[in-house]
Design a protein around this motif. Structure first.
Motif, PDB file in Angstrom:
ATOM      1  N   LEU A 125       2.272   6.573  -0.043  1.00 19.37           N
ATOM      2  CA  LEU A 125       1.255   7.934  -0.368  1.00 19.37           C
ATOM      3  C   LEU A 125       2.819   9.049  -0.105  1.00 19.37           C
ATOM      4  N   ASN A 126       2.152   9.954  -0.789  1.00 21.42           N
ATOM      5  CA  ASN A 126       3.524  10.561  -0.978  1.00 21.42           C
ATOM      6  C   ASN A 126       2.811  11.581  -0.199  1.00 21.42           C
ATOM      7  N   LEU A 127       4.195  12.396   0.609  1.00 20.06           N
ATOM      8  CA  LEU A 127       3.343  14.150   1.918  1.00 20.06           C
ATOM      9  C   LEU A 127       2.669  14.672   1.110  1.00 20.06           C
ATOM     10  N   ASP A 128       3.699  15.020  -0.578  1.00 19.22           N
ATOM     11  CA  ASP A 128       3.071  16.505  -0.980  1.00 19.22           C
ATOM     12  C   ASP A 128       1.445  16.584  -1.164  1.00 19.22           C
ATOM     13  N   VAL A 129       1.189  15.446  -2.075  1.00 17.70           N
ATOM     14  CA  VAL A 129       0.048  14.887  -2.821  1.00 17.70           C
ATOM     15  C   VAL A 129      -1.565  15.341  -1.724  1.00 17.70           C
ATOM     16  N   VAL A 130      -0.823  14.573  -0.548  1.00 18.59           N
ATOM     17  CA  VAL A 130      -1.746  15.052   0.754  1.00 18.59           C
ATOM     18  C   VAL A 130      -1.756  16.139   0.941  1.00 18.59           C
ATOM     19  N   LEU A 131      -1.022  16.838   1.561  1.00 15.80           N
ATOM     20  CA  LEU A 131      -1.065  18.894   1.158  1.00 15.80           C
ATOM     21  C   LEU A 131      -1.102  18.873   0.030  1.00 15.80           C
ATOM     22  N   ILE A 132      -1.115  18.713  -1.098  1.00 12.46           N
ATOM     23  CA  ILE A 132      -2.054  19.496  -2.128  1.00 12.46           C
ATOM     24  C   ILE A 132      -3.394  19.418  -1.902  1.00 12.46           C
ATOM     25  N   GLY A 133      -3.284  17.906  -1.187  1.00 12.11           N
ATOM     26  CA  GLY A 133      -4.889  17.590  -1.919  1.00 12.11           C
ATOM     27  C   GLY A 133      -5.605  18.593  -0.349  1.00 12.11           C
ATOM     28  N   LEU A 134      -5.429  18.582   0.773  1.00 12.43           N
ATOM     29  CA  LEU A 134      -5.858  19.453   1.945  1.00 12.43           C
ATOM     30  C   LEU A 134      -5.787  20.954   1.626  1.00 12.43           C
TER      31      LEU A 134
END
Length: 67
Positions: A1-10
């Motif tokens: 899981l890409n950290l950018d995707v998690v950050l955008i989701g948050l």
């Protein structure tokens, strides 16, 4: 899981909550309980989409900046 995707989701999730609170605040200041009669008992269409009105532009801006 890409950290950018998690950050955008948050960030988009937070923007959705902030949008919901902001539009509720505006409706309280205007002393408007329901924004329409289209969805009786739900507060109108604006209550269904108020968070999305803020979250979608925030998400698009984040995606355009990061990718």
């Amino acid at each position: 899981l890409n950290l950018d995707v998690v950050l955008i989701g948050l960030i988009v999730s937070l923007a959705c909550q902030i949008g919901d609170i902001f539009f509720s605040y505006l409706k309280r200041k205007a002393k408007v309980k329901d924004t329409s009669n289209f969805l009786p008992g739900h507060g109108g269409i604006l209550d269904r989409i108020d968070g999305v009105l803020v979250a979608v532009p925030v998400g698009l801006i984040l995606l355009s900046v990061l990718y």
